[in-house]
Design a protein around this motif. Sequence first.
Motif, PDB file in Angstrom:
ATOM      1  N   ALA A 212       0.842  -1.193   0.000  1.00 10.34           N
ATOM      2  CA  ALA A 212       0.000   0.000   0.000  1.00 10.34           C
ATOM      3  C   ALA A 212       0.880   1.247   0.000  1.00 10.34           C
ATOM      4  O   ALA A 212       1.915   1.297   0.677  1.00 10.34           O
ATOM      5  CB  ALA A 212      -0.910  -0.001   1.224  1.00 10.34           C
ATOM      6  N   HIS A 213       0.468   2.259  -0.770  1.00 11.24           N
ATOM      7  CA  HIS A 213       1.168   3.527  -0.837  1.00 11.24           C
ATOM      8  C   HIS A 213       0.191   4.659  -0.538  1.00 11.24           C
ATOM      9  O   HIS A 213      -0.980   4.582  -0.904  1.00 11.24           O
ATOM     10  CB  HIS A 213       1.762   3.770  -2.237  1.00 11.24           C
ATOM     11  N   LEU A 214       0.697   5.710   0.111  1.00 11.45           N
ATOM     12  CA  LEU A 214      -0.120   6.890   0.381  1.00 11.45           C
ATOM     13  C   LEU A 214       0.376   8.039  -0.497  1.00 11.45           C
ATOM     14  O   LEU A 214       1.540   8.447  -0.409  1.00 11.45           O
ATOM     15  CB  LEU A 214      -0.042   7.275   1.852  1.00 11.45           C
ATOM     16  N   PHE A 215      -0.518   8.541  -1.347  1.00 10.98           N
ATOM     17  CA  PHE A 215      -0.251   9.710  -2.171  1.00 10.98           C
ATOM     18  C   PHE A 215      -1.197  10.825  -1.731  1.00 10.98           C
ATOM     19  O   PHE A 215      -2.380  10.584  -1.470  1.00 10.98           O
ATOM     20  CB  PHE A 215      -0.469   9.393  -3.654  1.00 10.98           C
ATOM     21  N   GLN A 216      -0.665  12.046  -1.679  1.00  7.99           N
ATOM     22  CA  GLN A 216      -1.467  13.149  -1.156  1.00  7.99           C
ATOM     23  C   GLN A 216      -1.194  14.416  -1.961  1.00  7.99           C
ATOM     24  O   GLN A 216      -0.044  14.689  -2.349  1.00  7.99           O
ATOM     25  CB  GLN A 216      -1.135  13.396   0.319  1.00  7.99           C
ATOM     26  N   ALA A 217      -2.245  15.184  -2.220  1.00  4.54           N
ATOM     27  CA  ALA A 217      -2.082  16.458  -2.913  1.00  4.54           C
ATOM     28  C   ALA A 217      -1.135  17.359  -2.120  1.00  4.54           C
ATOM     29  O   ALA A 217      -1.262  17.498  -0.902  1.00  4.54           O
ATOM     30  CB  ALA A 217      -3.434  17.139  -3.083  1.00  4.54           C
ATOM     31  N   ARG A 218      -0.182  17.953  -2.833  1.00  3.27           N
ATOM     32  CA  ARG A 218       0.790  18.815  -2.160  1.00  3.27           C
ATOM     33  C   ARG A 218       0.147  20.137  -1.783  1.00  3.27           C
ATOM     34  O   ARG A 218      -0.445  20.821  -2.628  1.00  3.27           O
ATOM     35  CB  ARG A 218       2.003  19.055  -3.048  1.00  3.27           C
ATOM     36  N   VAL A 219       0.256  20.500  -0.511  1.00  2.00           N
ATOM     37  CA  VAL A 219      -0.278  21.775  -0.032  1.00  2.00           C
ATOM     38  C   VAL A 219       0.759  22.860  -0.312  1.00  2.00           C
ATOM     39  O   VAL A 219       1.930  22.707   0.061  1.00  2.00           O
ATOM     40  CB  VAL A 219      -0.578  21.707   1.478  1.00  2.00           C
ATOM     41  N   PRO A 220       0.384  23.972  -0.953  1.00  2.00           N
ATOM     42  CA  PRO A 220       1.340  25.067  -1.211  1.00  2.00           C
ATOM     43  C   PRO A 220       1.614  25.849   0.072  1.00  2.00           C
ATOM     44  O   PRO A 220       1.193  27.000   0.249  1.00  2.00           O
ATOM     45  CB  PRO A 220       0.621  25.914  -2.258  1.00  2.00           C
ATOM     46  N   LYS A 221       2.348  25.249   0.957  1.00  2.00           N
ATOM     47  CA  LYS A 221       2.506  25.786   2.303  1.00  2.00           C
ATOM     48  C   LYS A 221       3.588  26.856   2.368  1.00  2.00           C
ATOM     49  O   LYS A 221       4.542  26.869   1.589  1.00  2.00           O
ATOM     50  CB  LYS A 221       2.840  24.654   3.276  1.00  2.00           C
ATOM     51  N   SER A 222       3.438  27.724   3.351  1.00  2.00           N
ATOM     52  CA  SER A 222       4.468  28.707   3.665  1.00  2.00           C
ATOM     53  C   SER A 222       5.212  28.322   4.943  1.00  2.00           C
ATOM     54  O   SER A 222       6.301  28.830   5.213  1.00  2.00           O
ATOM     55  CB  SER A 222       3.849  30.095   3.829  1.00  2.00           C
ATOM     56  N   ALA A 223       4.619  27.437   5.734  1.00  2.00           N
ATOM     57  CA  ALA A 223       5.233  26.966   6.977  1.00  2.00           C
ATOM     58  C   ALA A 223       4.495  25.723   7.441  1.00  2.00           C
ATOM     59  O   ALA A 223       3.480  25.317   6.850  1.00  2.00           O
ATOM     60  CB  ALA A 223       5.194  28.044   8.061  1.00  2.00           C
ATOM     61  N   ASP A 224       5.016  25.105   8.490  1.00  2.00           N
ATOM     62  CA  ASP A 224       4.358  23.977   9.154  1.00  2.00           C
ATOM     63  C   ASP A 224       4.089  24.351  10.598  1.00  2.00           C
ATOM     64  O   ASP A 224       4.721  25.268  11.151  1.00  2.00           O
ATOM     65  CB  ASP A 224       5.245  22.732   9.114  1.00  2.00           C
ATOM     66  N   VAL A 225       3.178  23.650  11.215  1.00  2.00           N
ATOM     67  CA  VAL A 225       2.925  23.809  12.648  1.00  2.00           C
ATOM     68  C   VAL A 225       2.852  22.437  13.278  1.00  2.00           C
ATOM     69  O   VAL A 225       2.200  21.529  12.748  1.00  2.00           O
ATOM     70  CB  VAL A 225       1.610  24.575  12.930  1.00  2.00           C
ATOM     71  N   ARG A 226       3.550  22.259  14.383  1.00  2.00           N
ATOM     72  CA  ARG A 226       3.328  21.090  15.236  1.00  2.00           C
ATOM     73  C   ARG A 226       2.540  21.563  16.446  1.00  2.00           C
ATOM     74  O   ARG A 226       2.985  22.450  17.187  1.00  2.00           O
ATOM     75  CB  ARG A 226       4.636  20.424  15.655  1.00  2.00           C
ATOM     76  N   ALA A 227       1.372  20.964  16.620  1.00  2.00           N
ATOM     77  CA  ALA A 227       0.488  21.290  17.743  1.00  2.00           C
ATOM     78  C   ALA A 227       0.510  20.122  18.715  1.00  2.00           C
ATOM     79  O   ALA A 227       0.073  19.023  18.381  1.00  2.00           O
ATOM     80  CB  ALA A 227      -0.925  21.557  17.254  1.00  2.00           C
ATOM     81  N   VAL A 228       1.024  20.354  19.900  1.00  2.00           N
ATOM     82  CA  VAL A 228       1.147  19.316  20.920  1.00  2.00           C
ATOM     83  C   VAL A 228       0.045  19.524  21.948  1.00  2.00           C
ATOM     84  O   VAL A 228      -0.036  20.584  22.583  1.00  2.00           O
ATOM     85  CB  VAL A 228       2.532  19.360  21.596  1.00  2.00           C
ATOM     86  N   VAL A 229      -0.799  18.506  22.104  1.00  2.00           N
ATOM     87  CA  VAL A 229      -1.925  18.599  23.030  1.00  2.00           C
ATOM     88  C   VAL A 229      -1.672  17.648  24.197  1.00  2.00           C
ATOM     89  O   VAL A 229      -1.435  16.450  24.000  1.00  2.00           O
ATOM     90  CB  VAL A 229      -3.250  18.252  22.339  1.00  2.00           C
ATOM     91  N   VAL A 230      -1.723  18.189  25.404  1.00  2.00           N
ATOM     92  CA  VAL A 230      -1.539  17.429  26.640  1.00  2.00           C
ATOM     93  C   VAL A 230      -2.766  17.658  27.501  1.00  2.00           C
ATOM     94  O   VAL A 230      -2.946  18.745  28.048  1.00  2.00           O
ATOM     95  CB  VAL A 230      -0.276  17.866  27.400  1.00  2.00           C
ATOM     96  N   GLY A 231      -3.638  16.650  27.584  1.00  2.00           N
ATOM     97  CA  GLY A 231      -4.863  16.845  28.336  1.00  2.00           C
ATOM     98  C   GLY A 231      -5.684  17.973  27.740  1.00  2.00           C
ATOM     99  O   GLY A 231      -6.090  17.931  26.585  1.00  2.00           O
ATOM    100  N   GLU A 232      -5.905  19.035  28.518  1.00  6.09           N
ATOM    101  CA  GLU A 232      -6.698  20.180  28.066  1.00  6.09           C
ATOM    102  C   GLU A 232      -5.848  21.297  27.470  1.00  6.09           C
ATOM    103  O   GLU A 232      -6.388  22.318  27.037  1.00  6.09           O
ATOM    104  CB  GLU A 232      -7.497  20.741  29.249  1.00  6.09           C
TER     105      GLU A 232
END
Length: 331
Positions: A212-232
């Motif tokens: 199995a392979h995953l192909f995804q439309a490329r998002v024309p991004k200007s940056a990335d965000v990592r959102a870390v959620v701990v509980g609330e």
Amino acid sequence: MDGRPVLVSTQYEDPTADLVIAELNRRRVPVLRFDPGRDFPAPALLAARFGTGGTGEAGEAGGPGGTLTLGNRTAELGGVRALYHRRPNTYAPDHHDHPASQNARFVAQENRRGLGGVLGALPDCLYLSHPQAVARAEYKPAQLALATRLGFRVPATLITNDATEAARFCAQQPTVYKPLHAGAYEVDGEPAGIWAAEVAPAEIDDAVGRCAHLFQARVPKSADVRAVVVGERAFCVRITAPPGVLDWRAEYRRLTYEQVDCPAGLDRDLRRFLAEFGLGFGAFDFAVTADGTWWFLECNPNGQWAWLEAAAGPPITEAVADLLESGVAKS
């Protein structure tokens, strides 16, 4: 061990867990760290009791009583405050057996269902997160389906082993390939990563049919965000890579970081996502376009965050330690 301990299930080398354990030690919260895949069945000793007949005492509410011992530290299973399930090794066969033998497979399965089953049935224990919930949440198709249902912006995605379908999808828009699971990989005996990479229709061949392979439309991004959620609590860090870099993980030394706020309502949706999987923690990755739209890429139920704290300052160690120390899941 005096007081209700926190069990930390992870590999020997885990700098992220090290930060949390140091903070728990500073707070004088007892900790038992172990790696089920390396410490069991030796040197760790398990004696878990269930039921009401016979000798010994079972835990309350049907959970196990008994003990888990490693070296000179013993945790009462009925009194575990929290289990911090980080990144343990998989359950290994007994070293006396050939790894591919029937006996070796049997031993590994018994260890997983024995110790793993006990760790998943601890009474009055906060799980961050429950091992079975983590395992469920690691399936990207389930993540993409839930994210779409909750209203996240999700790039068009194709999962296939059909080269014709893959080529057709790649011809419709700029497309990236990414693995469905970021497992261990080596090149010439050296650890290597499989990064997201742009793929053109002409590059698609019959090798797609091998898995199995995953192909995804490329998002024309200007940056990335990592959102870390701990509980609330949610902590978001904007990650900016040099122009032309698709996967920021390949360019750690050239990244810049900035702590940012979640868009209105997104923190609620992140918690809803985790609640659907029964998770108390998640590290979400988003691609952000120039107009400020956040596109959902994935959620790692045990994602890394320690370097973000050093680079941008979000107090994630404190948040994780707060939750583990409390032993109470936030609702």
